[in-house]
Design an enzyme around this catalytic site. Structure first.
Site, PDB file in Angstrom:
ATOM      1  N   GLN A 181       0.908  -1.175  -0.045  1.00 37.08           N
ATOM      2  CA  GLN A 181      -0.021   0.197  -0.053  1.00 37.08           C
ATOM      3  C   GLN A 181       0.902   1.192   0.106  1.00 37.08           C
ATOM      4  OE1 GLN A 181      -3.148   1.472   1.267  1.00 37.08           O
ATOM      5  NE2 GLN A 181      -2.133   3.310   1.679  1.00 37.08           N
ATOM      6  N   THR A 182       0.435   2.344  -0.824  1.00 35.46           N
ATOM      7  CA  THR A 182       1.275   3.351  -0.586  1.00 35.46           C
ATOM      8  C   THR A 182       0.364   4.668  -0.983  1.00 35.46           C
ATOM      9  OG1 THR A 182       3.431   4.773  -1.307  1.00 35.46           O
ATOM     10  CG2 THR A 182       2.297   3.407  -2.909  1.00 35.46           C
ATOM     11  N   ARG A 183       0.621   5.774  -0.821  1.00 40.54           N
ATOM     12  CA  ARG A 183      -0.038   7.149  -1.103  1.00 40.54           C
ATOM     13  C   ARG A 183       1.218   8.318  -1.443  1.00 40.54           C
ATOM     14  NH1 ARG A 183       0.975   9.291   4.371  1.00 40.54           N
ATOM     15  NH2 ARG A 183       0.797  11.249   3.474  1.00 40.54           N
ATOM     16  N   HIS A 187      10.396   5.418  -4.290  1.00 37.95           N
ATOM     17  CA  HIS A 187      11.657   5.544  -4.620  1.00 37.95           C
ATOM     18  C   HIS A 187      12.528   4.144  -4.238  1.00 37.95           C
ATOM     19  CE1 HIS A 187      10.704   9.735  -5.187  1.00 37.95           C
ATOM     20  NE2 HIS A 187      10.086   9.865  -4.079  1.00 37.95           N
ATOM     21  N   HIS A 190      11.482   1.932  -1.066  1.00 40.08           N
ATOM     22  CA  HIS A 190      10.174   1.186  -1.202  1.00 40.08           C
ATOM     23  C   HIS A 190      10.406   0.110  -2.098  1.00 40.08           C
ATOM     24  CE1 HIS A 190       9.028   5.225  -0.765  1.00 40.08           C
ATOM     25  NE2 HIS A 190       8.383   4.797   0.125  1.00 40.08           N
ATOM     26  N   GLY A 275       4.958  -1.098   7.079  1.00 39.76           N
ATOM     27  CA  GLY A 275       6.099  -0.834   7.291  1.00 39.76           C
ATOM     28  C   GLY A 275       6.229   0.046   8.811  1.00 39.76           C
ATOM     29  N   ARG A 276       6.978   1.072   8.771  1.00 40.77           N
ATOM     30  CA  ARG A 276       7.140   1.814   9.767  1.00 40.77           C
ATOM     31  C   ARG A 276       5.786   3.178   9.626  1.00 40.77           C
ATOM     32  NH1 ARG A 276       9.008   6.889  11.117  1.00 40.77           N
ATOM     33  NH2 ARG A 276      10.224   7.047  13.101  1.00 40.77           N
ATOM     34  N   HIS A 278       2.551   3.313   9.273  1.00 52.01           N
ATOM     35  CA  HIS A 278       1.834   3.060   8.433  1.00 52.01           C
ATOM     36  C   HIS A 278       0.507   3.941   8.383  1.00 52.01           C
ATOM     37  CE1 HIS A 278      -0.087  -0.074   5.467  1.00 52.01           C
ATOM     38  NE2 HIS A 278      -1.292   0.504   5.884  1.00 52.01           N
ATOM     39  N   ALA A 279       0.033   4.649   7.456  1.00 51.76           N
ATOM     40  CA  ALA A 279      -1.033   5.562   7.330  1.00 51.76           C
ATOM     41  C   ALA A 279      -0.891   6.631   8.468  1.00 51.76           C
ATOM     42  CB  ALA A 279      -2.329   4.757   7.590  1.00 51.76           C
ATOM     43  N   MET A 317      13.807   1.000   6.099  1.00 55.01           N
ATOM     44  CA  MET A 317      14.892   0.875   5.382  1.00 55.01           C
ATOM     45  C   MET A 317      15.790   2.091   4.911  1.00 55.01           C
ATOM     46  SD  MET A 317      14.451  -2.419   4.289  1.00 55.01           S
ATOM     47  CE  MET A 317      15.371  -2.700   2.618  1.00 55.01           C
ATOM     48  N   VAL A 420     -15.500  41.276  -6.898  1.00 51.65           N
ATOM     49  CA  VAL A 420     -15.958  40.033  -6.733  1.00 51.65           C
ATOM     50  C   VAL A 420     -17.322  40.121  -6.221  1.00 51.65           C
ATOM     51  CG1 VAL A 420     -15.950  37.820  -5.190  1.00 51.65           C
ATOM     52  CG2 VAL A 420     -13.667  38.811  -6.196  1.00 51.65           C
ATOM     53  N   ARG A 421     -17.759  40.986  -5.562  1.00 53.33           N
ATOM     54  CA  ARG A 421     -19.052  41.136  -5.228  1.00 53.33           C
ATOM     55  C   ARG A 421     -20.015  41.535  -6.354  1.00 53.33           C
ATOM     56  NH1 ARG A 421     -21.171  40.277  -0.122  1.00 53.33           N
ATOM     57  NH2 ARG A 421     -19.621  39.786   1.577  1.00 53.33           N
ATOM     58  N   ARG A 435     -20.806  35.800   3.754  1.00 56.79           N
ATOM     59  CA  ARG A 435     -19.405  36.083   3.792  1.00 56.79           C
ATOM     60  C   ARG A 435     -18.403  34.898   3.404  1.00 56.79           C
ATOM     61  NH1 ARG A 435     -17.844  41.423   6.290  1.00 56.79           N
ATOM     62  NH2 ARG A 435     -19.800  42.107   7.281  1.00 56.79           N
TER      63      ARG A 435
HETATM   64  S1  PPS Z   1     -16.441  39.828   2.934  1.00 54.55           S
HETATM   65  O1  PPS Z   1     -16.590  39.806   4.353  1.00 54.55           O
HETATM   66  O2  PPS Z   1     -14.750  39.458   2.734  1.00 54.55           O
HETATM   67  O3  PPS Z   1     -17.189  38.982   2.131  1.00 54.55           O
HETATM   68  O4  PPS Z   1     -16.382  41.375   2.584  1.00 54.55           O
HETATM   69  P1  PPS Z   1     -16.030  41.944   1.128  1.00 54.55           P
HETATM   70  O5  PPS Z   1     -16.655  41.135   0.010  1.00 54.55           O
HETATM   71  O6  PPS Z   1     -14.577  42.045   1.133  1.00 54.55           O
HETATM   72  O7  PPS Z   1     -16.559  43.183   1.214  1.00 54.55           O
HETATM   73  C1  PPS Z   1     -16.528  44.129   0.140  1.00 54.55           C
HETATM   74  C2  PPS Z   1     -16.928  45.679   0.274  1.00 54.55           C
HETATM   75  O8  PPS Z   1     -18.303  45.544   0.708  1.00 54.55           O
HETATM   76  C3  PPS Z   1     -18.523  47.100   1.210  1.00 54.55           C
HETATM   77  N1  PPS Z   1     -19.321  46.495   2.455  1.00 54.55           N
HETATM   78  C4  PPS Z   1     -19.046  46.039   3.673  1.00 54.55           C
HETATM   79  N2  PPS Z   1     -18.122  45.677   4.458  1.00 54.55           N
HETATM   80  C5  PPS Z   1     -18.164  45.196   5.566  1.00 54.55           C
HETATM   81  N3  PPS Z   1     -19.441  44.975   6.030  1.00 54.55           N
HETATM   82  C6  PPS Z   1     -20.299  45.499   5.502  1.00 54.55           C
HETATM   83  N4  PPS Z   1     -21.528  45.465   6.198  1.00 54.55           N
HETATM   84  C7  PPS Z   1     -20.608  45.953   4.437  1.00 54.55           C
HETATM   85  N5  PPS Z   1     -21.291  46.597   3.350  1.00 54.55           N
HETATM   86  C8  PPS Z   1     -20.672  47.029   2.337  1.00 54.55           C
HETATM   87  C9  PPS Z   1     -17.070  47.434   1.808  1.00 54.55           C
HETATM   88  O9  PPS Z   1     -16.946  48.511   0.899  1.00 54.55           O
HETATM   89  C10 PPS Z   1     -16.208  46.170   1.538  1.00 54.55           C
HETATM   90  O10 PPS Z   1     -15.000  46.708   0.571  1.00 54.55           O
HETATM   91  P2  PPS Z   1     -13.579  47.310   0.995  1.00 54.55           P
HETATM   92  O11 PPS Z   1     -12.766  47.439  -0.185  1.00 54.55           O
HETATM   93  O12 PPS Z   1     -12.949  46.130   2.139  1.00 54.55           O
HETATM   94  O13 PPS Z   1     -13.959  48.482   1.599  1.00 54.55           O
END
Ligand code: PPS
Length: 563
Positions: A181-183, A187, A190, A275-276, A278-279, A317, A420-421, A435
């Site tokens: 058995q190995t993960r 070398h 083994h 062997g030595r 294990h898991a 070994m 992202v938001r 969050r």
């Molecule tokens: S988290 O907690 O990481 O999901 O927050 P994040 O997505 O980084 O938040 C992005 C921006 O949302 C604005 N914002 C708030 N921040 C914190 N709390 C609350 N309630 C909130 N509402 C709006 C805020 O401007 C964050 O941006 P940054 O760039 O950090 O100022």
């Protein structure tokens, strides 16, 4: 045995039943239940067997079985089923794989299970972490009826059910088979160990590596399988065979060794090498190993008669410096020097592109490993800024991004909180749940970028330590995770109040605002800390580039020139 009959009728019936979509861990368990590798189990453990396995390492009827095999579901799902019902277990792609006749539904004490099975509740143990952090809270037990084995898309020529492996053994005329058995990649140590085992026992050899879940940070199985295929050439062809085992390991040391032996017996092997350590799950939070180095083989040996498979126990070994011969540790004569190369040193040499000695491994294996361990300058990585709103994360992130783009060796992607938001998380608010979802999405995208050897720069608030750790774990297998805590004090952030959000939060117009009426957990072990009340964004970006250069992610002269 799991029942395999009337498959077409079961498929029809499946259309009428409540479905549970299996996760990958559950699919690995289901496959080995369905194909007989977990015999005598005929399904997921009922509660009485579960309790007995935890406490006694035995099923309710006294049969030796050391690891609980449970189907875990959410409370919400559990609310929709009752004992006596039938439910269908589906692959994430939608195929019905099996029908479970539900005999038991209960809420397990997961901490109690961890203590009984792993002898610890320390989440530094990967089996404990998975149990406490990933298992759903309700277990469902019952007998299984098979419809279809989970499909595989890789290395199908090396995958066998126990029955198929037995046929292979019969065709080759093998009667005495010792399994290894190995993960890890294999070398020379083994190879010496397995050759010795096979010679001493006069047995044929089955290399039976795990390609299901192993330990976090292990080398992925695609690479390992290519290494195993390379290494096969160094064994006698007629008496060695490679087969892949889709097992979800628990890293339970001694109990796991017993379990592995039972599984290999089910695959038709007569002997099993232990062997030595294990898991072994590595070290606990206190820096000490969870189990003794030879505890696994001792426990398995002590149950040898009952197991129905013989245990071939081996010491570690080592390679003698003078003759470059491998011997067991106890055979090293006094004063003789031995050579060693730790896993950490091996990874360092792969990373730096420095020599890996011939006594340690074979060039064809090293060549495979080098393909997936490019030097740091070509690896992907993630810079993850965390800190309060207005701390300066975005400004530094943008400056770092510009400087990295000037250097220009890899694509750079900025995953700023606001961006992202807007593009990934527009439906989410600021509750803890939302969050966490937001941060996991960022982690997922950053892990893909890192895997594909790009640079991801993330700049969310990310207020929770556990979630940041989760993201670190998502990314670390593919490249570095560099956490930078932008620690600018709240008074300064509030004073700046560029977006006017602090004023609104103070006035109660925004709820759950981080630092005002919502928590921020300070990172415990960030790679760097930056306080923008003490340092300009440009100086902060320069210190980050210096860090990247000192760690070998960017070339020193380029970073100096540009900074
Ligand atoms: S988290 O907690 O990481 O999901 O927050 P994040 O997505 O980084 O938040 C992005 C921006 O949302 C604005 N914002 C708030 N921040 C914190 N709390 C609350 N309630 C909130 N509402 C709006 C805020 O401007 C964050 O941006 P940054 O760039 O950090 O100022």
């Amino acid at each position: 045995m799991v029942t395999w009959a009337n498959v077409s009728e079961l498929k029809e019936e499946a259309l009428t039943l409540i479905s549970w979509d299996l996760n990958q861990r559950q699919i690995w368990d289901l496959e080995l239940l369905l194909n007989g590798a977990f015999a005598p189990l005929t399904g997921f453990l009922p509660e009485i067997d579960y309790r007995s396995v935890c406490q006694e390492m035995r099923l309710g009827d006294g049969t030796l079985w050391p690891i609980p095999i449970n189907l875990d579901v959410t409370e919400e799902f559990a609310g929709k089923i009752s004992c006596g019902d039938r439910m269908v277990l589906r692959h994430p792609e939608g195929m019905a794989l099996a029908i479970l006749e539900i005999s038991d539904i209960w809420k397990p004490d997961l901490h109690g299970e961890a203590q009984a099975v792993f002898r610890t509740t320390d989440v530094a143990h990967p089996g404990v972490a998975s149990l406490l952090h990933q298992m759903h809270p309700v277990y469902v037990g019952g007998h299984l009826e098979g419809i279809e084995l989970p499909p595989h898309h890789t290395f199908n020529h090396l995958r066998h059910t126990p029955l198929e492996l037995l046929e292979q053994f019969n065709r080759r005329g093998w009667k005495k088979i010792v399994a290894f058995q190995t993960r890890n990649p294999m070398h020379r140590a083994h190879i010496e160990l397995t050759r010795r085992a096979s010679e001493e026992l006069k047995a044929d050899l089955l290399l039976h590596p795990v390609v299901g879940r192993t330990s976090p940070g292990d080398i992925d199985y695609f690479v390992r399988v290519r290494c195993y295929e390379a290494i096969l050439k160094h064994y006698p062809q007629e008496s060695t065979m490679l087969s892949l085992l889709p097992l979800a390991m628990r890293m339970a040391g001694p109990r796991e060794a017993l379990w592995h032996a039972i599984i290999r017996k089910n695959y038709g092997c007569t002997h099993f090498i232990i062997g030595r350590d294990h898991a072994g799950p590595g070290l606990g939070s206190d820096g000490k190993p969870f189990y003794g180095p030879y505890e696994a083989q001792e426990l398995a040996k002590s149950h040898e008669n009952e197991l129905g498979i013989m245990i071939k126990a081996f010491e570690e070994m080592v390679c003698l410096e003078d003759s470059k011969r491998y011997v067991a540790v106890s055979e090293v004569s006094q004063g003789a020097k031995v050579l060693s190369l730790s896993g950490t040193e091996l990874r360092k040499r792969l990373r730096d592109g420095t020599e890996i000695p011939e006594w340690f491994s074979y060039p064809d294996v090293i060549q495979e490993l080098r393909k997936v361990h490019p030097p740091r300058q070509s690896q992907g990585f993630t810079i993850f800024f965390t800190g309060l709103s207005g701390a300066g994360k975005s400004t530094i992130a943008q400056t770092v991004m510009a400087k990295l783009m000037e250097i220009g060796t890899r694509p750079v992607t900025l995953l700023d909180g606001d961006i992202v938001r807007k593009h990934l998380s527009s439906e989410l608010g600021f509750s803890k749940r939302d969050r966490d979802i937001n941060i996991r999405r960022i982690g997922y995208v950053a892990s893909e970028i890192t895997k594909n050897r790009g640079i991801a720069i993330c700049a969310p608030i990310a207020p929770y330590e556990v979630t940041r750790t989760e993201v670190r774990e998502m990314i670390s297998p593919y490249g570095a995770f560099i956490e930078i805590y932008v620690s600018t004090p709240i008074e300064v952030c509030e004073e700046r109040d560029r977006k006017g959000l602090y004023a609104k939060a103070r006035a109660g117009l925004i709820k759950e605002f981080t630092g005002i009426d919502d928590p921020y957990e300070v990172p415990r072990n960030p790679e760097m800390g930056i306080d923008t009340s003490q340092m300009s964004a440009d100086a902060a970006a320069n210190s980050i580039l210096e860090y990247l250069s000192s760690q070998g992610f960017i070339q020193a002269e380029r970073s100096e020139k540009k900074t």
